[in-house]
Write a protein that holds these residues in place. Structure first.
Motif, PDB file in Angstrom:
ATOM      1  N   PHE A  35     -15.971 -10.313  16.631  1.00  0.00           N
ATOM      2  CA  PHE A  35     -14.993 -11.666  15.813  1.00  0.00           C
ATOM      3  C   PHE A  35     -16.532 -11.981  15.210  1.00  0.00           C
ATOM      4  O   PHE A  35     -17.255 -12.427  15.666  1.00  0.00           O
ATOM      5  CB  PHE A  35     -14.998 -12.776  16.926  1.00  0.00           C
ATOM      6  N   GLU A  36     -16.127 -11.760  13.679  1.00  0.00           N
ATOM      7  CA  GLU A  36     -16.611 -12.228  12.661  1.00  0.00           C
ATOM      8  C   GLU A  36     -17.054 -13.324  12.610  1.00  0.00           C
ATOM      9  O   GLU A  36     -16.496 -14.418  11.691  1.00  0.00           O
ATOM     10  CB  GLU A  36     -16.789 -11.750  11.380  1.00  0.00           C
ATOM     11  N   TRP A  37     -17.772 -14.568  13.115  1.00  0.00           N
ATOM     12  CA  TRP A  37     -18.180 -15.582  13.840  1.00  0.00           C
ATOM     13  C   TRP A  37     -18.547 -16.361  12.275  1.00  0.00           C
ATOM     14  O   TRP A  37     -18.311 -17.707  12.479  1.00  0.00           O
ATOM     15  CB  TRP A  37     -19.330 -16.345  14.854  1.00  0.00           C
ATOM     16  N   SER A  38     -19.360 -15.762  11.893  1.00  0.00           N
ATOM     17  CA  SER A  38     -20.143 -15.841  10.648  1.00  0.00           C
ATOM     18  C   SER A  38     -19.581 -15.972   9.487  1.00  0.00           C
ATOM     19  O   SER A  38     -19.602 -16.774   7.874  1.00  0.00           O
ATOM     20  CB  SER A  38     -21.369 -15.413   9.761  1.00  0.00           C
ATOM     21  N   GLU A  39     -18.263 -14.870   8.877  1.00  0.00           N
ATOM     22  CA  GLU A  39     -17.447 -14.859   8.199  1.00  0.00           C
ATOM     23  C   GLU A  39     -16.537 -16.745   7.986  1.00  0.00           C
ATOM     24  O   GLU A  39     -15.594 -17.199   7.523  1.00  0.00           O
ATOM     25  CB  GLU A  39     -16.834 -14.123   7.908  1.00  0.00           C
ATOM     26  N   PHE A  40     -15.616 -16.623   9.971  1.00  0.00           N
ATOM     27  CA  PHE A  40     -15.439 -17.532  10.379  1.00  0.00           C
ATOM     28  C   PHE A  40     -15.741 -18.844   9.779  1.00  0.00           C
ATOM     29  O   PHE A  40     -15.034 -19.668   8.765  1.00  0.00           O
ATOM     30  CB  PHE A  40     -14.928 -17.494  11.239  1.00  0.00           C
ATOM     31  N   GLN A 124     -12.380  -1.909  -3.048  1.00  0.00           N
ATOM     32  CA  GLN A 124     -13.098  -2.112  -1.631  1.00  0.00           C
ATOM     33  C   GLN A 124     -12.915  -2.551  -0.326  1.00  0.00           C
ATOM     34  O   GLN A 124     -13.386  -2.451   0.028  1.00  0.00           O
ATOM     35  CB  GLN A 124     -13.718  -4.150  -2.256  1.00  0.00           C
ATOM     36  N   ILE A 125     -11.134  -2.645   0.454  1.00  0.00           N
ATOM     37  CA  ILE A 125     -10.705  -2.722   1.132  1.00  0.00           C
ATOM     38  C   ILE A 125     -10.808  -1.564   2.041  1.00  0.00           C
ATOM     39  O   ILE A 125     -10.849  -1.279   2.829  1.00  0.00           O
ATOM     40  CB  ILE A 125      -9.353  -3.326   1.049  1.00  0.00           C
ATOM     41  N   SER A 131     -16.022   3.265   5.333  1.00  0.00           N
ATOM     42  CA  SER A 131     -17.315   3.142   6.112  1.00  0.00           C
ATOM     43  C   SER A 131     -17.444   2.623   7.442  1.00  0.00           C
ATOM     44  O   SER A 131     -18.497   2.831   7.592  1.00  0.00           O
ATOM     45  CB  SER A 131     -18.464   1.977   5.517  1.00  0.00           C
ATOM     46  N   GLY A 132     -16.098   2.265   8.133  1.00  0.00           N
ATOM     47  CA  GLY A 132     -15.886   1.679   9.411  1.00  0.00           C
ATOM     48  C   GLY A 132     -15.607   0.506   9.645  1.00  0.00           C
ATOM     49  O   GLY A 132     -15.731   0.070  11.031  1.00  0.00           O
ATOM     50  N   ALA A 133     -15.751  -0.355   8.834  1.00  0.00           N
ATOM     51  CA  ALA A 133     -15.425  -1.622   9.003  1.00  0.00           C
ATOM     52  C   ALA A 133     -14.060  -1.677   9.421  1.00  0.00           C
ATOM     53  O   ALA A 133     -13.247  -0.920   9.140  1.00  0.00           O
ATOM     54  CB  ALA A 133     -16.154  -2.413   8.099  1.00  0.00           C
ATOM     55  N   ASN A 134     -13.286  -3.516   9.676  1.00  0.00           N
ATOM     56  CA  ASN A 134     -12.775  -3.738  10.193  1.00  0.00           C
ATOM     57  C   ASN A 134     -11.792  -4.663   9.220  1.00  0.00           C
ATOM     58  O   ASN A 134     -12.353  -5.886   9.455  1.00  0.00           O
ATOM     59  CB  ASN A 134     -12.221  -4.115  11.472  1.00  0.00           C
ATOM     60  N   GLN A 137      -9.811  -7.438  10.078  1.00  0.00           N
ATOM     61  CA  GLN A 137     -10.928  -8.879  10.948  1.00  0.00           C
ATOM     62  C   GLN A 137     -11.212  -9.168   9.863  1.00  0.00           C
ATOM     63  O   GLN A 137     -11.802 -10.528  10.715  1.00  0.00           O
ATOM     64  CB  GLN A 137     -11.321  -7.482  12.396  1.00  0.00           C
ATOM     65  N   TYR A 138     -12.054  -9.221   9.480  1.00  0.00           N
ATOM     66  CA  TYR A 138     -13.399  -9.200   7.952  1.00  0.00           C
ATOM     67  C   TYR A 138     -12.513 -10.360   7.415  1.00  0.00           C
ATOM     68  O   TYR A 138     -12.472 -11.733   7.235  1.00  0.00           O
ATOM     69  CB  TYR A 138     -14.269  -8.621   7.966  1.00  0.00           C
ATOM     70  N   LEU A 139     -11.499  -9.752   6.851  1.00  0.00           N
ATOM     71  CA  LEU A 139     -11.287 -10.414   5.357  1.00  0.00           C
ATOM     72  C   LEU A 139      -9.504 -11.089   6.012  1.00  0.00           C
ATOM     73  O   LEU A 139      -9.365 -12.616   5.730  1.00  0.00           O
ATOM     74  CB  LEU A 139     -10.292  -9.770   4.469  1.00  0.00           C
ATOM     75  N   VAL A 140      -8.746 -10.757   6.802  1.00  0.00           N
ATOM     76  CA  VAL A 140      -7.671 -12.082   7.263  1.00  0.00           C
ATOM     77  C   VAL A 140      -7.624 -12.332   8.522  1.00  0.00           C
ATOM     78  O   VAL A 140      -7.214 -13.597   7.946  1.00  0.00           O
ATOM     79  CB  VAL A 140      -6.624 -10.406   7.468  1.00  0.00           C
ATOM     80  N   VAL A 141      -8.077 -11.638   9.257  1.00  0.00           N
ATOM     81  CA  VAL A 141      -8.029 -12.724  11.259  1.00  0.00           C
ATOM     82  C   VAL A 141      -8.722 -13.821  10.385  1.00  0.00           C
ATOM     83  O   VAL A 141      -8.644 -15.013  10.687  1.00  0.00           O
ATOM     84  CB  VAL A 141      -8.926 -11.850  11.936  1.00  0.00           C
ATOM     85  N   THR A 142     -10.447 -13.869   9.574  1.00  0.00           N
ATOM     86  CA  THR A 142     -10.860 -15.152   9.859  1.00  0.00           C
ATOM     87  C   THR A 142     -10.471 -16.255   8.726  1.00  0.00           C
ATOM     88  O   THR A 142     -10.531 -17.450   8.790  1.00  0.00           O
ATOM     89  CB  THR A 142     -12.492 -15.163   8.742  1.00  0.00           C
TER      90      THR A 142
END
Length: 257
Positions: A35-40, A124-125, A131-134, A137-142
């Motif tokens: 989970f991307e806590w910093s982005e959250f 960009q998405i 590139s292997g990022a999600n 999870q990074y853009l929507v969930v946060t």
């Protein structure tokens, strides 16, 4: 078959299915590791802290106007002493949560929709995915979790500021002490007033974030779709807020009255 020739009911069913799929993808990624806590935290700052001024000013004016508009009617019936109680219950139960959520729908849903929409049309998405990022999870969930978490806090802050505005409005015509005014406000609020109001703001926050992310994430018809995503996000989020509010009122009536 072009989109214009597809019957409206078929487009509605297709979009409903896409929203259900987006909803399930969101929940799958909530419980996925990494989970991307910093982005959250950054989104909480962008969504919450940067909305404080707008929510605070609007809530203050709302408290002043509600008090000034209600006072003449209560005076006619000799119930001017009930003014703090009426203002407090109205703001905490209904006006505060709904107005704050509508303000956030206009500011946040449109912003999220435009931001993700521009990332979608500029690929960009897709680049994140390759590139292997999600990106989900990074853009929507946060963003959805940030709106779900921050809008209840903004609502509570707005309620307090609105009551302070009501206190100033009361003292324009009468002389009421700070202690007396807020004692009447606190004594008028019960558990039945606070709990349903707080719970529905959580759903309001989720709706604001979900609609903004869905509209932006599914923009796919060029740069023109960015504006459409922002506009559609505001309209749909506002409709969901009103629908959820009606549903919350009915459930509250069934459970507590």
């Amino acid at each position: 078959m072009s989109e214009q020739t597809i019957p409206a009911y078929k487009r509605w069913f297709e979009e409903t299915g896409e929203q259900v799929s987006f909803f399930t993808a969101f929940f799958r990624n909530v419980f996925r590791g990494g989970f991307e806590w910093s982005e959250f935290v950054r989104q909480c700052y962008e969504i919450g802290y940067k909305s404080i001024t707008l929510v605070g000013v609007t809530s203050f004016i709302m408290g002043v106007v509600l008090t000034l508009q209600s006072r003449p009617t209560l005076v006619k019936f000799g119930a001017s002493s009930m003014l703090p109680l009426m203002v407090c219950v109205s703001i905490v139960r209904e006006i505060g949560p709904v107005i704050t959520a509508i303000i956030c729908a206009g500011k946040l849903s449109s912003g999220i929709g435009a931001e993700l929409g521009s990332m979608k049309v500029t690929e960009q998405i897709d680049a994140m995915d390759v590139s292997g990022a999600n990106p989900m999870q990074y853009l929507v969930v946060t963003r959805i979790l940030a709106t779900t978490f921050m809008i209840p806090l903004l609502t509570m802050m707005g309620d307090v500021i609105a009551l302070f505005g009501g206190f100033l409005a009361v003292n324009l015509a009468d002389s009421t002490s700070w202690t007396l005014y807020f004692n009447k406000c606190i004594n008028s609020i019960t558990f039945v007033d606070l709990l349903p109001a707080f719970i529905k703001t959580i759903f309001f926050g989720f709706a604001v974030g979900f609609v903004g992310c869905y509209k932006g994430y599914n923009s796919n018809s060029g740069t023109e779709s960015v504006g459409k995503a922002a506009n559609s996000a505001v309209v749909n989020a506002s409709l969901w807020i009103f629908f959820l509010d009606v549903l919350a009122v009915q459930i509250t009536q069934l459970l507590f009255y």
